[in-house]
Design an enzyme around this catalytic site. Structure first.
Site, PDB file in Angstrom:
ATOM      1  N   GLU A   1       1.197  -1.706  -0.217  1.00 39.94           N
ATOM      2  CA  GLU A   1       0.002   0.010  -0.167  1.00 39.94           C
ATOM      3  C   GLU A   1       0.752   1.306   0.104  1.00 39.94           C
ATOM      4  O   GLU A   1       0.319   2.655  -0.725  1.00 39.94           O
ATOM      5  CB  GLU A   1      -1.253  -0.162   1.374  1.00 39.94           C
ATOM      6  CG  GLU A   1      -1.531  -0.670   1.380  1.00 39.94           C
ATOM      7  CD  GLU A   1      -1.830  -2.595   1.337  1.00 39.94           C
ATOM      8  OE1 GLU A   1      -0.730  -2.908   1.940  1.00 39.94           O
ATOM      9  OE2 GLU A   1      -2.345  -3.218   1.411  1.00 39.94           O
TER      10      GLU A   1
ATOM     11  N   PHE B   1     -10.847  -7.774  14.582  1.00 38.36           N
ATOM     12  CA  PHE B   1      -9.853  -8.368  13.141  1.00 38.36           C
ATOM     13  C   PHE B   1     -10.190  -7.180  12.864  1.00 38.36           C
ATOM     14  O   PHE B   1     -10.576  -6.363  11.614  1.00 38.36           O
ATOM     15  CB  PHE B   1     -10.352  -9.754  12.754  1.00 38.36           C
ATOM     16  CG  PHE B   1      -9.674 -10.270  11.536  1.00 38.36           C
ATOM     17  CD1 PHE B   1      -7.778 -10.286  12.063  1.00 38.36           C
ATOM     18  CD2 PHE B   1      -9.965  -9.944  10.623  1.00 38.36           C
ATOM     19  CE1 PHE B   1      -7.265 -10.929  11.384  1.00 38.36           C
ATOM     20  CE2 PHE B   1      -9.121 -10.199   9.463  1.00 38.36           C
ATOM     21  CZ  PHE B   1      -7.819 -10.781   9.942  1.00 38.36           C
ATOM     22  N   GLN B   2      -8.380  -7.299  11.671  1.00 43.62           N
ATOM     23  CA  GLN B   2      -8.272  -5.487  11.122  1.00 43.62           C
ATOM     24  C   GLN B   2      -8.460  -4.165  11.253  1.00 43.62           C
ATOM     25  O   GLN B   2      -8.563  -3.431  10.649  1.00 43.62           O
ATOM     26  CB  GLN B   2      -8.450  -6.110  10.069  1.00 43.62           C
ATOM     27  CG  GLN B   2      -6.796  -7.257   9.564  1.00 43.62           C
ATOM     28  CD  GLN B   2      -6.878  -8.132   7.708  1.00 43.62           C
ATOM     29  OE1 GLN B   2      -7.541  -7.290   7.268  1.00 43.62           O
ATOM     30  NE2 GLN B   2      -5.839  -8.175   7.330  1.00 43.62           N
TER      31      GLN B   2
ATOM     32  N   LYS C   1     -17.591  -1.732   6.049  1.00 39.66           N
ATOM     33  CA  LYS C   1     -17.062  -1.994   5.344  1.00 39.66           C
ATOM     34  C   LYS C   1     -18.778  -2.157   5.134  1.00 39.66           C
ATOM     35  O   LYS C   1     -19.564  -2.940   4.017  1.00 39.66           O
ATOM     36  CB  LYS C   1     -17.066  -3.460   6.046  1.00 39.66           C
ATOM     37  CG  LYS C   1     -17.322  -4.947   4.646  1.00 39.66           C
ATOM     38  CD  LYS C   1     -16.780  -5.907   5.198  1.00 39.66           C
ATOM     39  CE  LYS C   1     -17.314  -7.008   3.851  1.00 39.66           C
ATOM     40  NZ  LYS C   1     -16.558  -8.430   4.366  1.00 39.66           N
TER      41      LYS C   1
ATOM     42  N   MET D   1      24.108   8.433   2.015  1.00 41.84           N
ATOM     43  CA  MET D   1      24.154  10.280   2.807  1.00 41.84           C
ATOM     44  C   MET D   1      24.100  10.160   4.457  1.00 41.84           C
ATOM     45  O   MET D   1      25.282  10.455   5.203  1.00 41.84           O
ATOM     46  CB  MET D   1      22.704  10.301   2.636  1.00 41.84           C
ATOM     47  CG  MET D   1      22.317  12.259   3.923  1.00 41.84           C
ATOM     48  SD  MET D   1      23.886  13.518   2.362  1.00 41.84           S
ATOM     49  CE  MET D   1      22.958  14.478   1.084  1.00 41.84           C
TER      50      MET D   1
HETATM   51  C1  LIG Z   1      12.346   5.485   4.920  1.00 41.99           C
HETATM   52  C2  LIG Z   1      13.991   6.518   5.973  1.00 41.99           C
HETATM   53  N1  LIG Z   1      14.612   5.815   6.611  1.00 41.99           N
HETATM   54  C3  LIG Z   1      15.767   6.254   6.656  1.00 41.99           C
HETATM   55  C4  LIG Z   1      16.424   7.273   6.404  1.00 41.99           C
HETATM   56  C5  LIG Z   1      17.241   8.042   6.988  1.00 41.99           C
HETATM   57  N2  LIG Z   1      18.354   7.967   5.322  1.00 41.99           N
HETATM   58  C6  LIG Z   1      18.521   9.455   4.570  1.00 41.99           C
HETATM   59  S1  LIG Z   1      18.700   9.121   3.710  1.00 41.99           S
HETATM   60  C7  LIG Z   1      19.570   7.603   3.364  1.00 41.99           C
HETATM   61  C8  LIG Z   1      20.351   6.748   2.651  1.00 41.99           C
HETATM   62  C9  LIG Z   1      20.133   6.255   1.773  1.00 41.99           C
HETATM   63  O1  LIG Z   1      20.887   5.539   1.030  1.00 41.99           O
HETATM   64  P1  LIG Z   1      20.502   5.690  -0.321  1.00 41.99           P
HETATM   65  O2  LIG Z   1      19.276   4.667  -0.547  1.00 41.99           O
HETATM   66  O3  LIG Z   1      21.593   4.220  -0.796  1.00 41.99           O
HETATM   67  O4  LIG Z   1      20.653   6.798  -1.344  1.00 41.99           O
HETATM   68  P2  LIG Z   1      22.542   7.544  -1.108  1.00 41.99           P
HETATM   69  O5  LIG Z   1      22.629   8.304   0.396  1.00 41.99           O
HETATM   70  O6  LIG Z   1      23.629   5.713  -0.672  1.00 41.99           O
HETATM   71  O7  LIG Z   1      22.610   8.187  -2.432  1.00 41.99           O
HETATM   72  C10 LIG Z   1      18.965   6.741   5.014  1.00 41.99           C
HETATM   73  C11 LIG Z   1      19.219   5.687   6.089  1.00 41.99           C
HETATM   74  C12 LIG Z   1      15.309   8.423   5.587  1.00 41.99           C
HETATM   75  N3  LIG Z   1      15.411   9.202   4.721  1.00 41.99           N
HETATM   76  N4  LIG Z   1      13.913   7.453   5.581  1.00 41.99           N
END
Ligand SMILES: Cc1ncc(C[n+]2csc(CCOP(=O)(O)OP(=O)(O)O)c2C)c(N)n1
Ligand SMILES: [Mg+2]
Lengths: 589, 176
Positions: A64, A126-127, A176, A491
């Protein structure tokens, strides 16, 4: 839908079930596509999808969250309301992330959820999940429908609220038993929401005050946010900026609202924005803020942001005025009205003499730009910026939509892509949702079938929603997913390197797990890989030519960082940067 | 601007399910403690008024009023200026009243326009509708006798009749 068909849909009456009424209401709102997954509490609606004659395409997704982001991608690319559907409980809670994302990025979204039958509500059935309660802080509004007769009115109001004023997500939770009940359907012709208005009176005194400030300013800058895109006011903005001859900075959400290639554009401000945008803001004496909200990723340390500037703030949301930064003059309402009104008021004063006064300012800005372009160093390993620029070149002159995940790759794409029109850059800004890219790109492509849609994703982000490749294959959605595979949560790794003494705690993804080419092929997608510059052009060319769901595994340098950078909490004009020797490559050259 | 202070907000809402939690949620999300809350019907059956007392800075209260106004079910949210409004609250208080103190307590009640609404062998139950500050004063004076139980409704407020208003509920002026 044609006007006459739409008119007919709105005038339709007759005895029907609540489930059919949902479909007839969607038709009356000119919905042609929606995304979702069925389940117990929403089964009557799915049964009606099959049983009734109608004009709505339902796209079956794999999670979803994917449905929500696809609806968002569609909404942001087309300007229409995106619709997603889920069952009660876990189906509904899986929509929470896209709803929050749509809330922070002001995306018009209607989420329809099934709920347990009315007699079971409140019994931990449920749910059962109290989804209207769960999403309360992240929706523009929500409805828990109480009677079958209320279904058309709730949906009518939901679409109105989602799409007008400052757009946002609206959730409609429908038990529902109400979907199964029969009643005499008629679509309400009017909206009765005494507590809601998206219209604001004209205030000539504010226009006059803003015009005076502009007349007195020697160093104006126009700070543009996503509101310009939602208002469809890009043309008005261009005229306004050209009249003022003021530099324009566009936030991450506003990229494309003002052409990147326009000589007045100073690109993105903020944490990974351009030095020249941040310096322009810092030195300005007048900040003309248009549909932007002084987000902390833009301002850095708030009291050091544009310290010498007065503020004119255009917005459709009164709650944004003076929230983070006090506005000296406020222009509330639709930008399509207020922007031309202010332009009218200043156009005569912008004579040659007045503009000559401002020439030093533009010269300074131009100097900062020339000395501090977005740039990168070539090396032995493949650089992500090179890939982004090659894609940009390959699709120049074509209608391209660029989508991203969240992380380093997102910032490189924001820095190195040149985008000249609104709704052609879709990224998760406010919430920073990893996993946005794959589904948002699919939804955008479904809304704009003729466009070339490229999702620059991270290897981490891609794995959060890659199951939607199945959706892409089943519905033949030819997005190119360009995975910037650095093998790391890049990042986060960058922050660990810069601010945590290189303790790379839990950020290694091991770039070969999974094998993205095999993964693509497992779904029936085209899977490609490039590890050197020499291979980049060929895979881009092939991906564009084949025009089918494609994943490209770009093995990039894991040591590459995003610069310049404003460290969290620092003043935005104090950016850190790497040392550049002579061999750097400049953006757009 | 940054010094906290007490503010009374009057929030005129549509009488729909969930509206109270939407309104209260705005306060808790911003870390404001609601000091007092009163909800009740108005001159219109489809409308209610929620009167909220909070302790926060002027800037925060302006923000929260704008956020309240954004809620679809909120018709209007205003800050009640104490000088131009009548504020009242109801106190019910059960106080220990041995025979030798009864008269004293009843006389005190009279001064505060409080009524004795029930009496037991060793306690009196008083009711008082007054400005909340006066209620606090009454409680203070009763405390030496030992308050067994006290409950207040939360304040309600209304702009004075003597102050001419174009509309009954003046709209927040955020324009211009
Ligand atoms: C759902 C979620 N979990 C954690 C984060 C924290 N976060 C921000 S950037 C990042 C790394 C992203 O890694 P990748 O997709 O490999 O991109 P890159 O920075 O390597 O280009 C994380 C874990 C986030 N923004 N969103
Ligand atoms: Mg990565």
């Amino acid at each position: 839908m044609s006007d006459s068909a739409l008119d007919q849909a709105r005038k339709r009456t007759g005895r029907m079930t609540g489930a059919e009424a949902i479909i007839r209401s969607l038709e009356a709102e000119d919905v042609t596509i929606c995304w979702g997954i069925p389940g117990g509490a929403i089964l009557p609606l799915y049964d009606a999808f099959m049983r009734c004659d109608h004009s709505i395409q339902h796209v079956l997704v794999r999670h979803e969250q994917g449905a929500g982001h696809m609806a968002q991608g569609y909404a942001r690319a087309t300007g229409k309301v995106g619709v997603c559907i889920a069952t009660s409980g876990p189906g509904a809670t899986n929509l929470v992330t896209p709803i929050a994302d749509a809330f922070l990025d002001s995306t018009p979204l209607v989420a329809i959820t099934g709920q347990v039958p009315t007699h079971l509500i409140g019994t931990d059935a449920f749910q059962e999940a109290d989804i209207t309660g769960i999403v309360m802080p992240i929706v523009k509004h929500s409805f828990l429908v109480q009677t079958v007769e209320d279904i058309p009115r709730a949906l009518h109001e939901a679409f109105h609220i989602a799409s007008t004023g400052r757009p946002g997500p609206v959730l409609v939770d429908i038990p529902k038993d109400l979907q199964q009940a029969e009643f005499d359907f008629a679509y309400p012709a009017t909206i009765e929401l005494p507590g809601y208005s998206a219209e604001f009176p004209e205030v000539p005194a504010s226009i006059a005050a803003a015009a005076t400030m502009i007349a007195q300013s020697k160093r104006p800058v126009i700070y543009v946010g996503g509101g310009v895109i939602n208002a469809e006011a890009s043309e008005d903005l261009i005229l306004f900026a050209e009249t003022l001859q003021a530099p324009v900075t566009t936030t991450l959400l506003a990229k494309g609202a003002f052409p990147d290639s326009h000589p007045l554009s100073v690109q993105m401000p903020g944490m990974h924005g351009s030095k020249y945008a941040n310096w322009t803001i810092h030195r300005s004496d007048l900040l003309i803020t248009i549909g932007a909200r002084f987000d902390d990723r833009v301002t850095g340390k708030l009291d050091a942001f544009a310290p010498g500037a007065k503020v004119i703030h255009f917005d459709i949301d009164p709650a944004e005025i003076s929230k983070n930064r006090r506005a000296d003059v406020t222009l509330l309402g639709d930008l399509k009205r207020t922007l031309p009104a202010l332009r009218e008021a200043v156009v005569e004063t912008r004579n040659a003499e007045r503009l000559a006064d401002q020439r030093d300012w533009l010269t300074d800005v131009q100097g900062w730009r020339e000395e501090n372009p977005f740039r990168y160093m070539k090396g032995e390993k493949l650089k992500p910026q090179y890939i982004i620029e090659q894609f940009d070149r390959a699709l120049k002159g074509k209608d391209a939509i660029w989508v991203t995940g969240v992380g380093q790759h997102q910032m490189w794409a924001a820095q190195f892509l040149s985008i000249d029109g609104p709704r052609r850059w879709l990224t998760s800004g406010g919430l920073g949702t990893m996993g946005f890219g794959v589904p948002a790109a699919i939804g955008a492509q479904q809304g704009c079938p003729d466009a070339y849609v490229v999702n620059f994703d991270g290897d981490g982000c891609f794995q959060m929603t890659s199951q939607e490749l199945a959706t892409a294959i089943c519905y033949d959605v030819p997005v190119i997913h360009a995975v910037m595979n650095n093998g790391w949560l890049g990042m986060v790794r960058q922050w660990q390197e810069l601010f945590h003494d290189e303790r790379f705690s839990e950020t290694n993804l091991f770039g070969t797990i999974p094998d993205f080419v095999k993964l693509a092929e497992a779904y029936g997608c085209l899977g490609l890989r490039a590890e050197t510059e020499a291979e980049v052009d060929a895979v881009i060319e092939q991906a564009i030519a084949e025009r089918r769901p494609t994943v490209i595994d770009f093995r990039i340098d894991h040591d590459e960082k995003v610069y310049p950078m404003v460290p969290a909490g620092a003043a935005s004009h104090e950016m850190i940067d790497q040392v550049w020797d002579n061999d750097w490559v400049e953006e757009g050259v | 601007m940054a010094t906290p202070g007490h503010h009374t907000l009057s929030v005129f809402v549509e009488n729909r399910p969930g509206v109270l939690s939407r309104v209260c949620g705005l306060f808790s999300r911003r870390g404001f403690n609601i000091e007092s809350l009163a909800v009740g019907p108005t001159e219109r059956t489809d409308r209610s008024v929620i009167t909220i007392r909070v302790d926060c800075t002027r800037h925060s209260v302006e923000q929260v009023v704008k956020q309240l106004d954004k809620l679809i079910d909120v018709i209007d949210a205003i800050e009640v200026e104490p000088d131009s409004a009548i504020e009242r609250e109801l106190l019910l208080v059960k106080v220990k009243a041995e025979a030798e103190h009864r008269l004293e307590i009843m006389r005190m009640a009279e001064v505060f326009n409080a009524r004795v609404v029930d009496a037991g062998a060793t306690t009196l139950l008083l009711e008082c509708v007054e400005h909340p500050d006066r209620l606090a004063a009454l409680e203070e004076l009763l405390s030496p006798y030992e308050i067994v139980e006290a409950v207040r409704t939360g304040r309600v407020a209304m702009t004075r009749a003597s102050i001419a208003n174009e509309t009954a509920r003046p709209k927040l002026n955020i324009l211009g």
